[in-house]
Write an enzyme that holds these catalytic residues in place. Sequence first.
Site, PDB file in Angstrom:
ATOM      1  N   GLY A  46      22.072  12.855  21.521  1.00 50.83           N
ATOM      2  CA  GLY A  46      23.476  12.635  21.858  1.00 50.83           C
ATOM      3  C   GLY A  46      24.276  13.677  21.112  1.00 50.83           C
ATOM      4  N   GLU A  47      25.248  13.228  20.366  1.00 48.19           N
ATOM      5  CA  GLU A  47      26.068  14.155  19.587  1.00 48.19           C
ATOM      6  C   GLU A  47      26.101  13.654  18.140  1.00 48.19           C
ATOM      7  OE1 GLU A  47      27.367  17.218  20.137  1.00 48.19           O
ATOM      8  OE2 GLU A  47      27.730  16.866  18.011  1.00 48.19           O
ATOM      9  N   SER A  48      25.473  14.432  17.258  1.00 42.91           N
ATOM     10  CA  SER A  48      25.291  13.949  15.882  1.00 42.91           C
ATOM     11  C   SER A  48      26.611  13.785  15.134  1.00 42.91           C
ATOM     12  CB  SER A  48      24.352  14.876  15.119  1.00 42.91           C
ATOM     13  OG  SER A  48      24.874  16.188  15.093  1.00 42.91           O
ATOM     14  N   CYS A  78      16.323  14.775  18.609  1.00 43.61           N
ATOM     15  CA  CYS A  78      17.448  15.698  18.819  1.00 43.61           C
ATOM     16  C   CYS A  78      18.607  15.368  17.866  1.00 43.61           C
ATOM     17  CB  CYS A  78      17.843  15.689  20.286  1.00 43.61           C
ATOM     18  SG  CYS A  78      18.687  17.205  20.742  1.00 43.61           S
ATOM     19  N   ARG A 107      22.222  23.044  13.878  1.00 39.70           N
ATOM     20  CA  ARG A 107      22.704  22.417  15.123  1.00 39.70           C
ATOM     21  C   ARG A 107      22.807  23.453  16.222  1.00 39.70           C
ATOM     22  NH1 ARG A 107      28.082  20.394  14.974  1.00 39.70           N
ATOM     23  NH2 ARG A 107      27.660  19.512  17.005  1.00 39.70           N
ATOM     24  N   ARG A 136      20.560  21.512  24.015  1.00 42.42           N
ATOM     25  CA  ARG A 136      21.368  21.917  22.843  1.00 42.42           C
ATOM     26  C   ARG A 136      20.694  21.435  21.557  1.00 42.42           C
ATOM     27  NH1 ARG A 136      26.563  19.784  22.660  1.00 42.42           N
ATOM     28  NH2 ARG A 136      27.228  21.626  21.547  1.00 42.42           N
ATOM     29  N   HIS A 172      13.809  15.828  23.575  1.00 40.48           N
ATOM     30  CA  HIS A 172      14.016  14.459  24.067  1.00 40.48           C
ATOM     31  C   HIS A 172      12.737  13.901  24.691  1.00 40.48           C
ATOM     32  CE1 HIS A 172      18.526  14.050  24.046  1.00 40.48           C
ATOM     33  NE2 HIS A 172      18.420  15.358  23.895  1.00 40.48           N
ATOM     34  N   GLU A 174      12.092  10.987  25.460  1.00 41.42           N
ATOM     35  CA  GLU A 174      12.426   9.863  26.355  1.00 41.42           C
ATOM     36  C   GLU A 174      12.871  10.343  27.733  1.00 41.42           C
ATOM     37  OE1 GLU A 174      14.371  11.237  24.268  1.00 41.42           O
ATOM     38  OE2 GLU A 174      16.464  11.017  24.851  1.00 41.42           O
TER      39      GLU A 174
HETATM   40  N1  GLN Z   1      23.773  19.421  19.741  1.00 36.94           N
HETATM   41  C1  GLN Z   1      23.746  17.996  19.513  1.00 36.94           C
HETATM   42  C2  GLN Z   1      24.224  17.678  18.115  1.00 36.94           C
HETATM   43  O1  GLN Z   1      24.556  18.531  17.362  1.00 36.94           O
HETATM   44  C3  GLN Z   1      22.369  17.425  19.736  1.00 36.94           C
HETATM   45  C4  GLN Z   1      22.007  17.550  21.191  1.00 36.94           C
HETATM   46  C5  GLN Z   1      21.121  16.453  21.681  1.00 36.94           C
HETATM   47  O2  GLN Z   1      20.926  15.420  21.059  1.00 36.94           O
HETATM   48  N2  GLN Z   1      20.630  16.648  22.887  1.00 36.94           N
HETATM   49  O3  GLN Z   1      24.251  16.543  17.780  1.00 36.94           O
END
Ligand code: GLN
Length: 195
Positions: A46-48, A78, A107, A136, A172, A174
Amino acid sequence: MTIGVLALQGAFRAHILALRSLGYDAVEVRTPAQLAEVDALVMPGGESTTMSMLLESSELFEPLSARLAEGMPALGTCAGLILLAAEIEDGRPDQRSFGALDISVQRNGYGRQIESFETELHVEGFDSPMPAVFIRAPRVTRTGESVEVLATNDLGEPVIVRSGKVFGTAFHPELSSDTRLHRLFAESVAYWRSK
Ligand code: GLN
Protein backbone atom coordinates in the site's frame (compact mmCIF):
# COMPACT_ATOMS: atom_id res chain seq x y z
CA MET A 1 -4.35 -20.40 15.19
CA THR A 2 -5.41 -17.05 13.78
CA ILE A 3 -3.37 -14.95 11.36
CA GLY A 4 -4.19 -11.25 11.29
CA VAL A 5 -3.80 -8.99 8.30
CA LEU A 6 -3.24 -5.31 9.04
CA ALA A 7 -6.24 -3.71 7.32
CA LEU A 8 -5.73 0.03 7.72
CA GLN A 9 -4.96 0.62 4.05
CA GLY A 10 -3.65 -1.11 0.94
CA ALA A 11 -3.83 -4.62 -0.49
CA PHE A 12 -5.01 -6.48 2.61
CA ARG A 13 -7.98 -8.37 1.12
CA ALA A 14 -5.83 -10.39 -1.27
CA HIS A 15 -3.72 -11.60 1.69
CA ILE A 16 -6.85 -12.69 3.55
CA LEU A 17 -8.08 -14.61 0.50
CA ALA A 18 -4.68 -16.25 -0.07
CA LEU A 19 -4.48 -17.44 3.55
CA ARG A 20 -8.11 -18.63 3.59
CA SER A 21 -7.59 -20.51 0.31
CA LEU A 22 -4.91 -22.49 2.15
CA GLY A 23 -7.37 -23.28 4.93
CA TYR A 24 -6.04 -20.83 7.53
CA ASP A 25 -8.14 -18.61 9.75
CA ALA A 26 -7.30 -15.06 8.58
CA VAL A 27 -8.85 -11.90 10.04
CA GLU A 28 -8.58 -8.15 9.49
CA VAL A 29 -6.77 -6.15 12.17
CA ARG A 30 -7.66 -2.48 12.68
CA THR A 31 -7.71 -2.07 16.44
CA PRO A 32 -5.50 -2.97 19.42
CA ALA A 33 -8.21 -5.40 20.60
CA GLN A 34 -8.12 -7.24 17.26
CA LEU A 35 -4.31 -7.32 17.34
CA ALA A 36 -4.41 -8.97 20.76
CA GLU A 37 -6.43 -11.89 19.29
CA VAL A 38 -3.98 -12.92 16.55
CA ASP A 39 -0.97 -15.23 16.61
CA ALA A 40 0.83 -13.57 13.70
CA LEU A 41 0.40 -10.54 11.48
CA VAL A 42 0.70 -9.86 7.75
CA MET A 43 1.48 -6.25 6.88
CA PRO A 44 0.36 -5.61 3.29
CA GLY A 45 1.49 -3.42 0.44
CA GLY A 46 0.00 0.00 0.00
CA GLU A 47 1.52 3.29 1.04
CA SER A 48 3.91 3.10 3.98
CA THR A 49 3.67 6.81 4.84
CA THR A 50 -0.13 6.58 5.09
CA MET A 51 0.07 3.32 7.04
CA SER A 52 2.53 4.88 9.46
CA MET A 53 0.08 7.74 10.13
CA LEU A 54 -2.90 5.38 10.45
CA LEU A 55 -0.95 3.12 12.82
CA GLU A 56 -0.54 6.10 15.12
CA SER A 57 -4.10 7.44 14.83
CA SER A 58 -5.56 3.95 15.44
CA GLU A 59 -3.27 3.57 18.46
CA LEU A 60 -1.86 0.38 16.99
CA PHE A 61 1.75 1.50 16.67
CA GLU A 62 2.84 0.93 20.28
CA PRO A 63 1.02 -2.40 20.87
CA LEU A 64 2.23 -3.72 17.51
CA SER A 65 5.77 -2.66 18.31
CA ALA A 66 5.48 -4.50 21.64
CA ARG A 67 4.12 -7.69 20.01
CA LEU A 68 6.98 -7.69 17.48
CA ALA A 69 9.49 -7.19 20.29
CA GLU A 70 7.94 -10.19 22.09
CA GLY A 71 8.53 -12.31 18.98
CA MET A 72 5.17 -12.34 17.20
CA PRO A 73 5.70 -13.75 13.68
CA ALA A 74 5.12 -11.25 10.90
CA LEU A 75 5.20 -11.06 7.12
CA GLY A 76 5.59 -7.63 5.53
CA THR A 77 5.09 -7.18 1.80
CA CYS A 78 6.20 -4.07 -0.09
CA ALA A 79 4.95 -1.17 2.10
CA GLY A 80 4.78 -3.78 4.90
CA LEU A 81 8.49 -4.50 4.37
CA ILE A 82 9.18 -0.77 4.74
CA LEU A 83 7.24 -0.73 8.02
CA LEU A 84 9.32 -3.63 9.37
CA ALA A 85 12.68 -2.16 8.33
CA ALA A 86 15.26 -0.62 10.65
CA GLU A 87 16.08 2.23 8.25
CA ILE A 88 14.06 3.96 5.53
CA GLU A 89 15.73 5.96 2.79
CA ASP A 90 13.61 8.53 0.94
CA GLY A 91 10.87 8.24 3.54
CA ARG A 92 8.83 11.08 4.95
CA PRO A 93 10.58 12.68 7.93
CA ASP A 94 7.72 11.73 10.26
CA GLN A 95 7.41 8.19 8.89
CA ARG A 96 7.97 5.50 11.54
CA SER A 97 8.99 1.87 11.28
CA PHE A 98 9.33 -1.06 13.68
CA GLY A 99 12.93 -2.14 13.10
CA ALA A 100 11.94 -5.82 13.24
CA LEU A 101 14.17 -6.55 10.24
CA ASP A 102 17.73 -5.22 10.36
CA ILE A 103 17.64 -3.90 6.82
CA SER A 104 17.72 -0.54 5.06
CA VAL A 105 15.16 0.05 2.35
CA GLN A 106 14.90 2.76 -0.25
CA ARG A 107 11.28 3.67 -0.95
CA ASN A 108 10.32 3.46 -4.62
CA GLY A 109 13.90 2.29 -5.15
CA TYR A 110 13.41 0.87 -8.64
CA GLY A 111 12.94 4.30 -10.21
CA ARG A 112 10.23 5.79 -12.34
CA GLN A 113 10.79 3.99 -15.64
CA ILE A 114 10.14 0.59 -14.12
CA GLU A 115 7.67 1.53 -11.39
CA SER A 116 5.82 -1.74 -11.78
CA PHE A 117 6.97 -5.00 -13.29
CA GLU A 118 6.48 -8.73 -13.01
CA THR A 119 9.28 -11.26 -12.91
CA GLU A 120 10.06 -14.78 -11.77
CA LEU A 121 12.19 -15.48 -8.73
CA HIS A 122 14.19 -18.45 -7.60
CA VAL A 123 13.26 -18.85 -3.97
CA GLU A 124 15.31 -20.84 -1.46
CA GLY A 125 13.48 -24.13 -0.87
CA PHE A 126 10.97 -23.81 -3.75
CA ASP A 127 11.30 -26.31 -6.57
CA SER A 128 10.14 -23.97 -9.33
CA PRO A 129 10.29 -20.19 -9.93
CA MET A 130 7.76 -17.95 -8.22
CA PRO A 131 6.00 -15.11 -10.08
CA ALA A 132 6.56 -11.76 -8.37
CA VAL A 133 4.68 -8.50 -8.94
CA PHE A 134 6.67 -5.38 -8.03
CA ILE A 135 4.72 -2.11 -7.66
CA ARG A 136 6.71 1.00 -6.75
CA ALA A 137 8.69 -1.44 -4.71
CA PRO A 138 11.25 -0.72 -2.03
CA ARG A 139 14.84 -1.67 -2.76
CA VAL A 140 16.72 -3.43 0.03
CA THR A 141 20.04 -1.57 0.20
CA ARG A 142 21.51 -3.19 3.32
CA THR A 143 20.98 -6.39 5.29
CA GLY A 144 22.34 -6.92 8.79
CA GLU A 145 23.92 -10.14 10.06
CA SER A 146 20.65 -11.48 11.48
CA VAL A 147 19.01 -11.34 8.07
CA GLU A 148 18.75 -14.36 5.79
CA VAL A 149 18.14 -13.71 2.09
CA LEU A 150 15.64 -16.20 0.57
CA ALA A 151 15.55 -14.68 -2.92
CA THR A 152 17.32 -12.00 -4.92
CA ASN A 153 16.49 -10.12 -8.11
CA ASP A 154 18.59 -10.19 -11.32
CA LEU A 155 20.94 -7.64 -9.77
CA GLY A 156 21.57 -9.87 -6.77
CA GLU A 157 19.63 -7.57 -4.43
CA PRO A 158 17.49 -9.19 -1.71
CA VAL A 159 13.75 -9.36 -2.45
CA ILE A 160 12.70 -11.94 0.17
CA VAL A 161 14.33 -11.72 3.59
CA ARG A 162 13.82 -13.36 6.95
CA SER A 163 15.09 -12.63 10.40
CA GLY A 164 13.91 -14.99 13.11
CA LYS A 165 10.12 -15.03 12.92
CA VAL A 166 9.83 -12.04 10.61
CA PHE A 167 9.62 -12.39 6.83
CA GLY A 168 9.62 -9.57 4.29
CA THR A 169 9.19 -9.29 0.55
CA ALA A 170 9.82 -6.29 -1.70
CA PHE A 171 7.04 -7.50 -4.01
CA HIS A 172 3.37 -8.52 -3.69
CA PRO A 173 3.08 -12.33 -3.28
CA GLU A 174 -0.69 -11.92 -2.74
CA LEU A 175 -1.21 -10.55 -6.26
CA SER A 176 -0.27 -13.75 -8.06
CA SER A 177 -1.99 -17.11 -7.72
CA ASP A 178 1.16 -18.65 -6.24
CA THR A 179 0.48 -19.12 -2.53
CA ARG A 180 3.71 -20.89 -1.60
CA LEU A 181 5.08 -17.96 0.38
CA HIS A 182 1.86 -17.63 2.37
CA ARG A 183 2.02 -21.36 3.02
CA LEU A 184 5.65 -21.13 4.14
CA PHE A 185 4.76 -18.28 6.51
CA ALA A 186 1.63 -19.94 7.91
CA GLU A 187 3.36 -23.31 8.35
CA SER A 188 6.23 -21.56 10.15
CA VAL A 189 3.75 -19.81 12.46
CA ALA A 190 2.07 -23.15 13.23
CA TYR A 191 5.45 -24.77 13.91
CA TRP A 192 6.61 -21.98 16.24
CA ARG A 193 3.29 -22.10 18.09
CA SER A 194 3.65 -25.84 18.68
CA LYS A 195 7.07 -25.42 20.34
N1 GLN B 1 5.97 2.90 -2.57
C1 GLN B 1 5.11 2.43 -1.50
C2 GLN B 1 5.57 3.00 -0.18
O1 GLN B 1 6.51 3.72 -0.09
C3 GLN B 1 5.07 0.93 -1.44
C4 GLN B 1 4.41 0.40 -2.68
C5 GLN B 1 3.65 -0.87 -2.46
O2 GLN B 1 3.38 -1.30 -1.35
N2 GLN B 1 3.24 -1.46 -3.56
O3 GLN B 1 4.96 2.70 0.79
